[in-house]
Write a protein that holds these residues in place. Sequence first.
Motif, PDB file in Angstrom:
ATOM      1  N   ARG A  48       3.222   4.227  -2.316  1.00  0.00           N
ATOM      2  CA  ARG A  48       3.874   4.058  -1.129  1.00  0.00           C
ATOM      3  C   ARG A  48       4.027   2.765  -0.628  1.00  0.00           C
ATOM      4  N   HIS A  49       4.953   2.245  -0.011  1.00  0.00           N
ATOM      5  CA  HIS A  49       5.100   1.086   0.470  1.00  0.00           C
ATOM      6  C   HIS A  49       4.817   1.220   1.899  1.00  0.00           C
ATOM      7  N   MET A  50       3.769   0.478   2.277  1.00  0.00           N
ATOM      8  CA  MET A  50       3.383   0.630   3.643  1.00  0.00           C
ATOM      9  C   MET A  50       3.892  -0.359   4.774  1.00  0.00           C
ATOM     10  N   LEU A  51       3.770  -0.187   6.012  1.00  0.00           N
ATOM     11  CA  LEU A  51       4.212  -1.140   6.967  1.00  0.00           C
ATOM     12  C   LEU A  51       3.308  -2.047   7.417  1.00  0.00           C
ATOM     13  N   THR A  52       3.457  -3.351   7.692  1.00  0.00           N
ATOM     14  CA  THR A  52       2.259  -4.153   8.456  1.00  0.00           C
ATOM     15  C   THR A  52       2.652  -3.601   9.902  1.00  0.00           C
ATOM     16  N   PRO A  53       1.567  -4.027  10.562  1.00  0.00           N
ATOM     17  CA  PRO A  53       1.722  -3.703  12.170  1.00  0.00           C
ATOM     18  C   PRO A  53       2.814  -4.373  12.736  1.00  0.00           C
ATOM     19  N   MET A  58       5.817  -3.728   2.893  1.00  0.00           N
ATOM     20  CA  MET A  58       4.987  -4.870   2.093  1.00  0.00           C
ATOM     21  C   MET A  58       5.649  -4.324   0.633  1.00  0.00           C
ATOM     22  N   SER A  59       5.747  -5.571  -0.180  1.00  0.00           N
ATOM     23  CA  SER A  59       6.329  -5.438  -1.303  1.00  0.00           C
ATOM     24  C   SER A  59       5.595  -4.750  -2.358  1.00  0.00           C
ATOM     25  N   VAL A  60       4.174  -4.766  -2.156  1.00  0.00           N
ATOM     26  CA  VAL A  60       3.431  -4.078  -2.978  1.00  0.00           C
ATOM     27  C   VAL A  60       3.159  -2.515  -2.768  1.00  0.00           C
ATOM     28  N   ALA A  61       3.334  -1.829  -3.623  1.00  0.00           N
ATOM     29  CA  ALA A  61       3.345  -0.239  -3.405  1.00  0.00           C
ATOM     30  C   ALA A  61       1.766   0.293  -3.437  1.00  0.00           C
ATOM     31  N   MET A  62       1.063   1.175  -2.630  1.00  0.00           N
ATOM     32  CA  MET A  62      -0.179   1.355  -2.471  1.00  0.00           C
ATOM     33  C   MET A  62      -0.552   2.680  -2.564  1.00  0.00           C
ATOM     34  N   THR A  63      -1.854   3.173  -3.118  1.00  0.00           N
ATOM     35  CA  THR A  63      -2.438   4.463  -2.789  1.00  0.00           C
ATOM     36  C   THR A  63      -3.931   4.007  -2.838  1.00  0.00           C
ATOM     37  N   ASN A  64      -4.623   4.959  -2.643  1.00  0.00           N
ATOM     38  CA  ASN A  64      -6.126   4.974  -2.731  1.00  0.00           C
ATOM     39  C   ASN A  64      -6.579   6.117  -3.408  1.00  0.00           C
ATOM     40  N   CYS A  65      -8.025   5.838  -3.687  1.00  0.00           N
ATOM     41  CA  CYS A  65      -8.870   7.032  -4.319  1.00  0.00           C
ATOM     42  C   CYS A  65     -10.439   6.615  -3.729  1.00  0.00           C
ATOM     43  N   TRP A  70      -7.915   2.217   2.351  1.00  0.00           N
ATOM     44  CA  TRP A  70      -7.271   1.213   3.221  1.00  0.00           C
ATOM     45  C   TRP A  70      -5.856   1.579   3.453  1.00  0.00           C
ATOM     46  N   ILE A  71      -5.158   1.613   4.731  1.00  0.00           N
ATOM     47  CA  ILE A  71      -3.891   1.702   5.152  1.00  0.00           C
ATOM     48  C   ILE A  71      -3.506   0.613   6.112  1.00  0.00           C
ATOM     49  N   THR A  72      -2.383   0.580   6.049  1.00  0.00           N
ATOM     50  CA  THR A  72      -1.558  -0.203   7.359  1.00  0.00           C
ATOM     51  C   THR A  72      -0.353   0.686   7.880  1.00  0.00           C
TER      52      THR A  72
END
Length: 221
Positions: A48-53, A58-65, A70-72
Motif C-alpha cells: 500500500r502507498h502510505m502517507l507522509t506526516p 509515497m510513490s513507493v508501495a510498502m508492506t512489512n513482515c 515501519w509505517i507512516t
Amino acid sequence: MFELELFSNASARPSLPTGVTRLEGFALEWQDALLAALTQVIAAAPLRHMLTPGGQRMSVAMTNCGALGWITDRRGYRYAALDPRSGEPWPALPEVIRKLAAAAGLAAGYASFEPDACLINCYAPGARMSLHQDRDEQDFGAPIVSVSLGLPATFLIGGLTRRERPLRLPLAHGDVVVWGGPARLAYHGVAPVVDGLHPKLGRQRINLTLRRAGALKLNGN
DNA sequence: AAGTACCA
DNA sequence: AAAG
C-alpha cells in the motif's frame, strides 16, 4: 595514453564510504525462495502507498513482515507490531529472509544480525525515495541490510548531513548493501526507477530493508 | 538527467 | 515528519 587514462578513470570503482558494504549478486542463490516468501507475505499484508506526516502519498508501495513494521501516516513515522490496515500482526519473518540477513550481516562484519523488522518497498517505474536517515529504531548498533530484486536502480548514499553529496551506486537484482557503524545514520535514497522488464519480477523493483527496530538483546543471540 | 531552490 |  590519454585514452588509456580516460578508460582507467572510467572503470575505476568508486570507493564506498566507511561502514558501507556492497555485496554484488549476494542474494541470487536465494532468489526463488525469496520470491515465494514475498508472494505469501504480500498476500497476507498487501502493498500500500502510505502517507507522509505532511499528507503526501509515497510513490513507493510498502508492506512489512517480522515482529515490527515501519509505517507512516499523518501521525508520524514509527514501528508498529500490527498492520494498521488489518489490525493483525505483520506476517512472520520468513526463514529464508532471516538466513539471508544473517549471512549478509556476517559477510559485512556483523557476527549476529537478527532483524525484527523487514520493510518491503515496491518501486514501479518512476517511483523514488528521497534522501533520508533510518532513525526510528531503538538501537543504532545493528546495521541496515538492503536487498534489491527486480529492476535495477541507482542507490544514493551520502554522509551524516544532508549537505554531503551522495554517492550514486548502481544496484541490480540480487545485490545487497549493508551499512552500519559510522555509516548507520547515513542519508540514503533511491533515484527514480527507470522503466524496464525484469525476467522474474516484471516492471518493478522490490527492496527488502532488514533492521533491528526494537531493543537489542543484551546477551547476543 | 542532475542540481538547486523552495515549500510551511 | 521533507521517507514529500
